[in-house]
Design a protein around this motif. Structure first.
Motif, PDB file in Angstrom:
ATOM      1  N   ARG A   1      13.852  -1.366 -12.779  1.00 52.26           N
ATOM      2  CA  ARG A   1      14.285  -0.027 -12.362  1.00 52.26           C
ATOM      3  C   ARG A   1      13.163   0.692 -11.617  1.00 52.26           C
ATOM      4  NH1 ARG A   1      14.935   3.060 -16.675  1.00 52.26           N
ATOM      5  NH2 ARG A   1      14.335   1.495 -18.174  1.00 52.26           N
ATOM      6  N   ALA A   2      11.928   0.525 -12.081  1.00 53.13           N
ATOM      7  CA  ALA A   2      10.783   1.172 -11.417  1.00 53.13           C
ATOM      8  C   ALA A   2      10.608   0.632 -10.002  1.00 53.13           C
ATOM      9  CB  ALA A   2       9.511   0.967 -12.242  1.00 53.13           C
ATOM     10  N   ARG A   3      10.778  -0.671  -9.833  1.00 48.94           N
ATOM     11  CA  ARG A   3      10.638  -1.262  -8.502  1.00 48.94           C
ATOM     12  C   ARG A   3      11.740  -0.774  -7.569  1.00 48.94           C
ATOM     13  NH1 ARG A   3       9.818  -6.985  -7.458  1.00 48.94           N
ATOM     14  NH2 ARG A   3       8.451  -6.158  -5.850  1.00 48.94           N
ATOM     15  N   ALA A   4      12.953  -0.648  -8.098  1.00 51.52           N
ATOM     16  CA  ALA A   4      14.059  -0.150  -7.279  1.00 51.52           C
ATOM     17  C   ALA A   4      13.805   1.304  -6.873  1.00 51.52           C
ATOM     18  CB  ALA A   4      15.371  -0.276  -8.046  1.00 51.52           C
ATOM     19  N   ASP A   5      13.269   2.087  -7.789  1.00 47.06           N
ATOM     20  CA  ASP A   5      12.958   3.487  -7.500  1.00 47.06           C
ATOM     21  C   ASP A   5      11.886   3.581  -6.413  1.00 47.06           C
ATOM     22  OD1 ASP A   5      12.956   6.267  -7.708  1.00 47.06           O
ATOM     23  OD2 ASP A   5      11.791   6.307  -9.563  1.00 47.06           O
ATOM     24  N   PHE A   6      10.839   2.777  -6.522  1.00 46.32           N
ATOM     25  CA  PHE A   6       9.782   2.778  -5.512  1.00 46.32           C
ATOM     26  C   PHE A   6      10.333   2.340  -4.161  1.00 46.32           C
ATOM     27  CE2 PHE A   6       6.038   0.700  -3.433  1.00 46.32           C
ATOM     28  CZ  PHE A   6       5.351   1.866  -3.149  1.00 46.32           C
ATOM     29  N   ALA A   7      11.149   1.288  -4.160  1.00 44.39           N
ATOM     30  CA  ALA A   7      11.738   0.807  -2.903  1.00 44.39           C
ATOM     31  C   ALA A   7      12.575   1.894  -2.233  1.00 44.39           C
ATOM     32  CB  ALA A   7      12.587  -0.441  -3.165  1.00 44.39           C
ATOM     33  N   ALA A   8      13.270   2.684  -3.040  1.00 40.79           N
ATOM     34  CA  ALA A   8      14.127   3.744  -2.500  1.00 40.79           C
ATOM     35  C   ALA A   8      13.324   4.920  -1.954  1.00 40.79           C
ATOM     36  CB  ALA A   8      15.094   4.230  -3.582  1.00 40.79           C
ATOM     37  N   HIS A   9      12.076   5.079  -2.391  1.00 34.70           N
ATOM     38  CA  HIS A   9      11.299   6.268  -2.013  1.00 34.70           C
ATOM     39  C   HIS A   9      10.025   5.975  -1.224  1.00 34.70           C
ATOM     40  CE1 HIS A   9      13.838   7.722  -5.318  1.00 34.70           C
ATOM     41  NE2 HIS A   9      13.858   8.822  -4.596  1.00 34.70           N
ATOM     42  N   ARG A  10       9.665   4.739  -1.073  1.00 36.26           N
ATOM     43  CA  ARG A  10       8.376   4.390  -0.460  1.00 36.26           C
ATOM     44  C   ARG A  10       8.212   4.926   0.958  1.00 36.26           C
ATOM     45  NH1 ARG A  10       7.948  -1.572  -1.328  1.00 36.26           N
ATOM     46  NH2 ARG A  10       5.812  -1.187  -0.680  1.00 36.26           N
ATOM     47  N   MET A  11       9.271   4.958   1.731  1.00 37.50           N
ATOM     48  CA  MET A  11       9.154   5.414   3.118  1.00 37.50           C
ATOM     49  C   MET A  11       8.884   6.912   3.230  1.00 37.50           C
ATOM     50  SD  MET A  11       9.020   2.758   4.847  1.00 37.50           S
ATOM     51  CE  MET A  11       8.939   3.531   6.438  1.00 37.50           C
ATOM     52  N   LEU A  12       9.138   7.651   2.142  1.00 35.98           N
ATOM     53  CA  LEU A  12       8.822   9.081   2.167  1.00 35.98           C
ATOM     54  C   LEU A  12       7.339   9.324   2.427  1.00 35.98           C
ATOM     55  CD1 LEU A  12      10.955  10.481  -0.797  1.00 35.98           C
ATOM     56  CD2 LEU A  12      11.355  10.798   1.660  1.00 35.98           C
ATOM     57  N   ALA A  13       6.496   8.371   2.054  1.00 35.99           N
ATOM     58  CA  ALA A  13       5.057   8.522   2.291  1.00 35.99           C
ATOM     59  C   ALA A  13       4.764   8.659   3.781  1.00 35.99           C
ATOM     60  CB  ALA A  13       4.292   7.344   1.704  1.00 35.99           C
ATOM     61  N   MET A  14       5.633   8.097   4.611  1.00 30.09           N
ATOM     62  CA  MET A  14       5.437   8.166   6.057  1.00 30.09           C
ATOM     63  C   MET A  14       6.274   9.262   6.711  1.00 30.09           C
ATOM     64  SD  MET A  14       3.407   5.744   5.864  1.00 30.09           S
ATOM     65  CE  MET A  14       3.139   4.423   4.715  1.00 30.09           C
ATOM     66  N   THR A  15       7.411   9.590   6.089  1.00 32.13           N
ATOM     67  CA  THR A  15       8.357  10.489   6.753  1.00 32.13           C
ATOM     68  C   THR A  15       8.401  11.899   6.175  1.00 32.13           C
ATOM     69  OG1 THR A  15      10.169   9.745   5.337  1.00 32.13           O
ATOM     70  CG2 THR A  15       9.839   8.554   7.414  1.00 32.13           C
ATOM     71  N   ASP A  16       8.108  12.036   4.882  1.00 27.40           N
ATOM     72  CA  ASP A  16       8.179  13.349   4.223  1.00 27.40           C
ATOM     73  C   ASP A  16       7.192  13.360   3.065  1.00 27.40           C
ATOM     74  OD1 ASP A  16       8.785  15.738   2.960  1.00 27.40           O
ATOM     75  OD2 ASP A  16      10.959  15.455   3.062  1.00 27.40           O
ATOM     76  N   GLN A  17       5.943  13.651   3.387  1.00 29.52           N
ATOM     77  CA  GLN A  17       4.879  13.543   2.399  1.00 29.52           C
ATOM     78  C   GLN A  17       5.052  14.492   1.219  1.00 29.52           C
ATOM     79  OE1 GLN A  17       1.228  13.712   4.639  1.00 29.52           O
ATOM     80  NE2 GLN A  17       1.533  11.649   5.437  1.00 29.52           N
ATOM     81  N   ALA A  18       5.599  15.673   1.453  1.00 21.71           N
ATOM     82  CA  ALA A  18       5.831  16.607   0.341  1.00 21.71           C
ATOM     83  C   ALA A  18       6.872  16.031  -0.615  1.00 21.71           C
ATOM     84  CB  ALA A  18       6.285  17.968   0.876  1.00 21.71           C
ATOM     85  N   ALA A  19       7.926  15.458  -0.071  1.00 19.53           N
ATOM     86  CA  ALA A  19       8.960  14.844  -0.918  1.00 19.53           C
ATOM     87  C   ALA A  19       8.388  13.642  -1.665  1.00 19.53           C
ATOM     88  CB  ALA A  19      10.158  14.429  -0.080  1.00 19.53           C
ATOM     89  N   PHE A  20       7.525  12.862  -1.023  1.00 23.32           N
ATOM     90  CA  PHE A  20       6.899  11.718  -1.684  1.00 23.32           C
ATOM     91  C   PHE A  20       6.031  12.191  -2.846  1.00 23.32           C
ATOM     92  CE2 PHE A  20       3.525   8.517  -2.183  1.00 23.32           C
ATOM     93  CZ  PHE A  20       4.298   7.387  -2.415  1.00 23.32           C
ATOM     94  N   THR A  21       5.279  13.240  -2.623  1.00 23.50           N
ATOM     95  CA  THR A  21       4.424  13.787  -3.674  1.00 23.50           C
ATOM     96  C   THR A  21       5.266  14.277  -4.846  1.00 23.50           C
ATOM     97  OG1 THR A  21       2.737  14.390  -2.052  1.00 23.50           O
ATOM     98  CG2 THR A  21       2.649  15.518  -4.168  1.00 23.50           C
TER      99      THR A  21
END
Length: 102
Positions: free
Chosen positions: A59-79
């Motif tokens: 589940r943790a890996r699926a969650d990371f996969a779903a949110h990892r691109m936020l680090a490049m596209t929406d840093q506030a949302a990633f944080t």
């Protein structure tokens, strides 16, 4: 050593190499990218663990996969997402510690 053991060791070596080679980069990159690299390495390690009886890493890996691109596209949302992700791991660690009777 079995073929599976060799594959696991190769994957571990690749992840360790990623961490070591990322260390100098962390001196010059943004804090967010450094945090991302740590989460990426943790994701890789969870993939190597591949404990099919433990649903949490899957589940943790699926969650990371779903949110990892936020680090490049929406840093506030990633944080914001990262805070909840870390809290989930802390809660899981506490559950496991209590279950072990420690």
């Amino acid at each position: 050593m079995t073929a599976a053991g060799q594959e696991r060791d190769c994957a571990l070596y690749e992840t360790v190499t990623l961490l070591v080679c990322s260390a100098p980069l962390a001196l010059d990159e943004t804090r967010l990218l450094s945090a991302y690299r740590m989460l990426d390495a943790a994701d890789r390690l969870m993939g190597i663990m591949a404990d099919h009886d433990d649903d949490f890493p899957r589940r943790a890996r699926a969650d990371f996969a779903a949110h990892r691109m936020l680090a490049m596209t929406d840093q506030a949302a990633f944080t914001d997402w990262m805070a909840g992700y870390v809290a989930g791991f802390a809660a899981q660690a506490l559950r496991r510690t209590r279950a072990a009777g420690v």
